[in-house]
Design a protein around this motif. Sequence first.
Motif, short mmCIF file in Angstrom:
data_model
loop_
_atom_site.label_atom_id
_atom_site.label_comp_id
_atom_site.label_asym_id
_atom_site.label_seq_id
_atom_site.Cartn_x
_atom_site.Cartn_y
_atom_site.Cartn_z
N ARG A 4 0.76 -0.99 0.23
CA ARG A 4 -0.03 -0.12 0.13
C ARG A 4 0.95 1.30 0.09
O ARG A 4 1.69 1.24 0.89
CB ARG A 4 -0.92 0.03 1.27
N ILE A 5 0.66 2.06 -1.07
CA ILE A 5 1.24 3.42 -1.06
C ILE A 5 0.16 4.26 -0.41
O ILE A 5 -0.88 4.42 -0.90
CB ILE A 5 1.58 3.75 -2.29
N LEU A 21 13.34 -5.15 -3.39
CA LEU A 21 12.76 -3.78 -2.71
C LEU A 21 13.47 -4.00 -1.28
O LEU A 21 13.31 -2.56 -0.75
CB LEU A 21 11.01 -4.40 -2.59
N ASN A 22 13.79 -4.86 -0.84
CA ASN A 22 14.32 -4.98 0.75
C ASN A 22 15.56 -4.01 0.53
O ASN A 22 15.94 -3.21 1.30
CB ASN A 22 14.44 -6.32 1.28
N ASP A 25 14.81 -0.55 0.19
CA ASP A 25 14.02 -0.14 1.31
C ASP A 25 15.46 0.16 2.43
O ASP A 25 15.30 1.16 3.38
CB ASP A 25 13.27 -1.17 2.02
N VAL A 28 16.73 3.49 2.14
CA VAL A 28 15.70 4.59 3.12
C VAL A 28 15.95 4.56 4.24
O VAL A 28 16.08 5.51 5.05
CB VAL A 28 14.46 3.83 2.48
N GLU A 29 15.94 3.34 5.05
CA GLU A 29 16.24 3.15 6.44
C GLU A 29 17.57 4.03 6.90
O GLU A 29 17.43 4.71 7.63
CB GLU A 29 16.48 1.72 6.76
N LEU A 47 12.57 3.57 -4.51
CA LEU A 47 11.98 2.52 -4.10
C LEU A 47 10.38 2.56 -4.44
O LEU A 47 9.83 1.67 -5.04
CB LEU A 47 11.78 2.56 -2.47
N LEU A 68 3.10 -4.72 3.08
CA LEU A 68 4.02 -3.63 3.25
C LEU A 68 3.16 -2.15 3.19
O LEU A 68 2.16 -2.19 2.07
CB LEU A 68 5.11 -3.48 2.21
N ILE A 69 3.60 -1.35 3.83
CA ILE A 69 2.89 0.01 3.81
C ILE A 69 3.96 1.02 3.88
O ILE A 69 4.69 1.03 4.44
CB ILE A 69 1.75 0.12 4.81
N LEU A 70 3.81 2.02 2.83
CA LEU A 70 4.78 3.03 3.04
C LEU A 70 3.91 4.47 2.44
O LEU A 70 2.92 4.23 1.69
CB LEU A 70 6.01 2.90 2.17
N PRO A 71 4.60 5.57 2.93
CA PRO A 71 3.96 6.93 2.43
C PRO A 71 4.38 7.14 1.02
O PRO A 71 4.94 6.42 0.41
CB PRO A 71 4.62 7.93 3.56
N ASP A 72 3.69 8.15 0.64
CA ASP A 72 3.97 8.48 -0.91
C ASP A 72 5.16 9.46 -0.98
O ASP A 72 5.51 9.88 -0.07
CB ASP A 72 2.72 9.19 -1.49
#
Lengths: 92, 266
Positions: A4-5, A21-22, A25, A28-29, A47, A68-72
């Motif tokens: 989910r974005i 993707l990991n 990610d 990003v982390e 990502l 998985l959920i992440l912001p836009d």
Amino acid sequence: MIVRILGQGQLAIDSAATDELNALDAKVEAAVNASNEEAFRTAFCALLGRIRELGKPLDDAALEPSDLILPDEDATIEDVRKLLSDDGLIPG
Amino acid sequence: MSVMKRVTMIFRAKADKALDRMEDPRETLDYSYKQQLELLQKVRRGVADVATSRKRLELQMNQLQQSQNRLDKQARDALSAGREDLAREALTRKSGIGTQLADLETQYTNLQGEEEKLTLASQRLQAKVDSFRTRKETIKATYTAAEAQTRINEAFTGISEEMGDVGLAIQRAEDKTEQMKARAGAIDELMASGALDDVVSGSRDDIQAELDRMGSNRDVDLELERMKAELTGGSAPKELEGSAGQAGSAPAGAQPAEQPQAGDGA
């Protein structure tokens, strides 16, 4: 795998892409931990871009929980931190 | 742990907590459905609020645009009257308004984006709520405790994630509209105070006053010239007027022939 974005709905992605993707990610982390806004933006856009490339939008009526959920794209490091904070931004 | 996984876990934890509060799983379904309908109302109100803010902004942008046009005209008038100082003043104010306008245009685009996002969120939520309602009725009809629990959990987690998402979108839109309201209020105050707009607001319009004064001086001068000519030159101007009147009525002679036709047509 369903991603989910936030604000943009859900996408179905082949689980084969998980490792790739990991890896994205992880960058990003690292950027969030280093409070490096510029690195964060680059890594985060990479990502999201890859997720959009690989993902197929789920039907609006689907009731599947996301893996998985992440912001836009609009999200800043600060926004991400707020999402992760204890009371969070998430209402309810 | 990864950002994505942590965000996901937080969403999931919220759903789990809500699930745990319910004794009877069927009660969960009804309760959740009620909340979904409330959230739908809220997101629709959110869309309406953003639209209101956007329209107010539109109105202000129009007003500023008019001020700009008027200042532009004033600058031209001043320049053709040989008053470069006045023209400069008008253009300076025009440029100030231009800055405000550019800023508002950015805000406007932002707000439009927010409105679009919220509208889409509301459509998605509506589709999911409909789908949840159907599933809820099916589960309740075929309810046997053991198998229903899993299906209820699934549906509930799915929808509560969407609700969290929509909730965030509403919050963000609310924040932006609040900011916009504050900003729009500030601009209204500025306009009312005349700081932005005094050039166009009646008596405070010093540039226009000066132009008007110059204009009326010119009219007075012309009137004086005409009177002087009447008194000294006598009939010359009158004859000119008379011949002009005749020249005007001569082509009109062709019109009476056409008039009956027009009458027939009507």
